[in-house]
Write a protein that holds these residues in place. Sequence first.
Motif, PDB file in Angstrom:
ATOM      1  N   TYR A   1       8.068   7.759   1.926  1.00 43.27           N
ATOM      2  CA  TYR A   1       6.775   7.224   1.495  1.00 43.27           C
ATOM      3  C   TYR A   1       5.978   8.289   0.754  1.00 43.27           C
ATOM      4  O   TYR A   1       5.471   8.067  -0.344  1.00 43.27           O
ATOM      5  CB  TYR A   1       5.995   6.719   2.707  1.00 43.27           C
ATOM      6  N   ARG A   2       5.909   9.466   1.349  1.00 44.01           N
ATOM      7  CA  ARG A   2       5.155  10.544   0.712  1.00 44.01           C
ATOM      8  C   ARG A   2       5.791  10.976  -0.594  1.00 44.01           C
ATOM      9  O   ARG A   2       5.119  11.173  -1.596  1.00 44.01           O
ATOM     10  CB  ARG A   2       5.033  11.738   1.671  1.00 44.01           C
ATOM     11  N   PHE A   3       7.113  11.081  -0.550  1.00 42.01           N
ATOM     12  CA  PHE A   3       7.835  11.504  -1.731  1.00 42.01           C
ATOM     13  C   PHE A   3       7.627  10.524  -2.891  1.00 42.01           C
ATOM     14  O   PHE A   3       7.243  10.914  -4.000  1.00 42.01           O
ATOM     15  CB  PHE A   3       9.326  11.617  -1.401  1.00 42.01           C
ATOM     16  N   VAL A   4       7.847   9.279  -2.612  1.00 39.39           N
ATOM     17  CA  VAL A   4       7.755   8.259  -3.664  1.00 39.39           C
ATOM     18  C   VAL A   4       6.345   8.155  -4.232  1.00 39.39           C
ATOM     19  O   VAL A   4       6.160   8.126  -5.447  1.00 39.39           O
ATOM     20  CB  VAL A   4       8.212   6.880  -3.123  1.00 39.39           C
ATOM     21  N   THR A   5       5.365   8.138  -3.371  1.00 39.85           N
ATOM     22  CA  THR A   5       4.000   8.017  -3.879  1.00 39.85           C
ATOM     23  C   THR A   5       3.604   9.244  -4.692  1.00 39.85           C
ATOM     24  O   THR A   5       2.916   9.129  -5.700  1.00 39.85           O
ATOM     25  CB  THR A   5       2.986   7.831  -2.736  1.00 39.85           C
ATOM     26  N   ARG A   6       4.087  10.392  -4.261  1.00 40.68           N
ATOM     27  CA  ARG A   6       3.754  11.599  -5.010  1.00 40.68           C
ATOM     28  C   ARG A   6       4.429  11.582  -6.379  1.00 40.68           C
ATOM     29  O   ARG A   6       3.793  11.816  -7.399  1.00 40.68           O
ATOM     30  CB  ARG A   6       4.172  12.841  -4.226  1.00 40.68           C
ATOM     31  N   GLU A   7       5.714  11.251  -6.389  1.00 39.74           N
ATOM     32  CA  GLU A   7       6.463  11.253  -7.636  1.00 39.74           C
ATOM     33  C   GLU A   7       5.939  10.208  -8.621  1.00 39.74           C
ATOM     34  O   GLU A   7       5.959  10.399  -9.814  1.00 39.74           O
ATOM     35  CB  GLU A   7       7.956  11.005  -7.370  1.00 39.74           C
ATOM     36  N   LEU A   8       5.510   9.103  -8.093  1.00 43.61           N
ATOM     37  CA  LEU A   8       5.046   8.039  -8.969  1.00 43.61           C
ATOM     38  C   LEU A   8       3.556   8.149  -9.252  1.00 43.61           C
ATOM     39  O   LEU A   8       2.991   7.355  -9.985  1.00 43.61           O
ATOM     40  CB  LEU A   8       5.336   6.660  -8.358  1.00 43.61           C
ATOM     41  N   GLY A   9       2.927   9.126  -8.634  1.00 43.47           N
ATOM     42  CA  GLY A   9       1.500   9.301  -8.857  1.00 43.47           C
ATOM     43  C   GLY A   9       0.672   8.134  -8.372  1.00 43.47           C
ATOM     44  O   GLY A   9      -0.349   7.791  -8.962  1.00 43.47           O
ATOM     45  N   ILE A  10       1.115   7.527  -7.298  1.00 45.60           N
ATOM     46  CA  ILE A  10       0.351   6.415  -6.736  1.00 45.60           C
ATOM     47  C   ILE A  10      -0.735   6.967  -5.832  1.00 45.60           C
ATOM     48  O   ILE A  10      -0.459   7.768  -4.944  1.00 45.60           O
ATOM     49  CB  ILE A  10       1.257   5.481  -5.908  1.00 45.60           C
ATOM     50  N   THR A  11      -1.952   6.570  -6.081  1.00 45.68           N
ATOM     51  CA  THR A  11      -3.027   7.073  -5.232  1.00 45.68           C
ATOM     52  C   THR A  11      -3.148   6.214  -3.988  1.00 45.68           C
ATOM     53  O   THR A  11      -3.194   4.999  -4.055  1.00 45.68           O
ATOM     54  CB  THR A  11      -4.366   7.070  -5.976  1.00 45.68           C
ATOM     55  N   ILE A  12      -3.213   6.883  -2.887  1.00 43.91           N
ATOM     56  CA  ILE A  12      -3.290   6.176  -1.623  1.00 43.91           C
ATOM     57  C   ILE A  12      -4.609   6.494  -0.947  1.00 43.91           C
ATOM     58  O   ILE A  12      -4.888   7.642  -0.613  1.00 43.91           O
ATOM     59  CB  ILE A  12      -2.132   6.545  -0.677  1.00 43.91           C
ATOM     60  N   LEU A  13      -5.415   5.478  -0.784  1.00 47.84           N
ATOM     61  CA  LEU A  13      -6.653   5.712  -0.078  1.00 47.84           C
ATOM     62  C   LEU A  13      -6.336   5.775   1.400  1.00 47.84           C
ATOM     63  O   LEU A  13      -5.533   5.000   1.892  1.00 47.84           O
ATOM     64  CB  LEU A  13      -7.659   4.593  -0.364  1.00 47.84           C
ATOM     65  N   PRO A  14      -6.939   6.687   2.119  1.00 48.37           N
ATOM     66  CA  PRO A  14      -6.682   6.777   3.554  1.00 48.37           C
ATOM     67  C   PRO A  14      -7.016   5.446   4.215  1.00 48.37           C
ATOM     68  O   PRO A  14      -8.014   4.820   3.874  1.00 48.37           O
ATOM     69  CB  PRO A  14      -7.623   7.891   4.018  1.00 48.37           C
ATOM     70  N   SER A  15      -6.169   5.019   5.103  1.00 46.01           N
ATOM     71  CA  SER A  15      -6.369   3.682   5.666  1.00 46.01           C
ATOM     72  C   SER A  15      -7.571   3.670   6.610  1.00 46.01           C
ATOM     73  O   SER A  15      -7.882   4.644   7.272  1.00 46.01           O
ATOM     74  CB  SER A  15      -5.110   3.220   6.391  1.00 46.01           C
ATOM     75  N   ASN A  16      -8.209   2.543   6.614  1.00 44.28           N
ATOM     76  CA  ASN A  16      -9.428   2.374   7.385  1.00 44.28           C
ATOM     77  C   ASN A  16      -9.121   1.762   8.749  1.00 44.28           C
ATOM     78  O   ASN A  16      -8.435   0.758   8.819  1.00 44.28           O
ATOM     79  CB  ASN A  16     -10.358   1.461   6.583  1.00 44.28           C
ATOM     80  N   PRO A  17      -9.653   2.358   9.808  1.00 46.12           N
ATOM     81  CA  PRO A  17      -9.361   1.857  11.150  1.00 46.12           C
ATOM     82  C   PRO A  17      -9.669   0.371  11.305  1.00 46.12           C
ATOM     83  O   PRO A  17      -8.946  -0.347  11.997  1.00 46.12           O
ATOM     84  CB  PRO A  17     -10.281   2.685  12.041  1.00 46.12           C
ATOM     85  N   SER A  18     -10.731  -0.099  10.657  1.00 40.98           N
ATOM     86  CA  SER A  18     -11.114  -1.494  10.874  1.00 40.98           C
ATOM     87  C   SER A  18     -10.088  -2.473  10.303  1.00 40.98           C
ATOM     88  O   SER A  18     -10.071  -3.641  10.673  1.00 40.98           O
ATOM     89  CB  SER A  18     -12.500  -1.763  10.290  1.00 40.98           C
TER      90      SER A  18
END
Length: 310
Positions: A192-209
């Motif tokens: 997950y980390r590898f792919v998102t980094r390589e593809l430059g996908i921005t991931i917003l930190p997930s919200n507890p709610s």
Amino acid sequence: MPELVKKCPECGGINLFWNRERGEVICKDCGLVIEDKMVDFSQEWREFDSDDGAKKRRSGAPMTYTQYDQGLGTEVGQKADLFRLGGKERNKFFRLRKWQYRISTAIERNLKLALAELKRVSSYLKLPKSVEEESARIYTLAVQRGLVRGRSMESVVAGALYAACRRHEVPRTLDELSEASGIEKKEIGRTYRFVTRELGITILPSNPSDYIARFASALKLSAETQSRSIEILEKAQKAELTSGRGPTGIAAAALYVAALMHGEKRTQREVADVAGVTEVTIRNRYKELLYELKLDKEIKKGKKKKRVKK
DNA sequence: AAGACGAAAGTGGTTGA
DNA sequence: TCAACAACTTTCGTCTT
């Protein structure tokens, strides 16, 4: 098509709300999430095998990433064209065709398998169509960039799904993905980390709610408790209690506290199991919530007596 | 007896030199 | 690349209901 629920099996209410985006049907009266496990039974109508594929190809098909070629087929010429070509041209034609066949089969065969797997997992987790689409898109990109090399196809699928869930704010935990896909948790996290980094996908930190509705329904908690826990979460966020901590642990603790307040006590273990964290983590978050938010009195309202010292 | 609480030691991941 | 570090887990003993 999923069978439509008309009445809430819990309270008999007819005030149901279908949240397509999240793949959930929610009873507005009691807060029960009724159909968050809808299975997509729709059939694959596309023919993948190369030769008679052309027969079934039709115009107007929706362009979609869940189909291996996005619903658009490209071929180097048709048989009929051959009669119009000379010998030299004809050789060129065959070369091109063979070449095109080679690259496309490698990628397409992979995609075909992967997307089948993706659909399987997605349907198991009852993910909404939009998330399935997104993850298929991510996976397709990953294959095109050669990111699957050295990794198992399944783990990349799982990673893509996880990323898509996060982006659509319908997070599933790594544990859930792991259970559904049979891939180890840390492996999913890694890809997950590898792919998102390589593809430059921005991931917003997930919200507890984002987790509350699902956890609350699994614990059969009332709608009031649910909204109460959301309030607690908001306050917790203002008090800087959420940064750096696992969102599931915070969500679990907020839910636990809210349940106590409304006299719907659940044990720490029950909440912990649903949220996929340990009791210890709930306790830690819970302590912080009590101390920072001064919730003691309100809890005493729900419970008879409960002395808490800080 | 079950649940809640807390201490201590271990794990996997992040960060910074 | 390695060490320090924070968050979380596991395990276990004690207290409370």
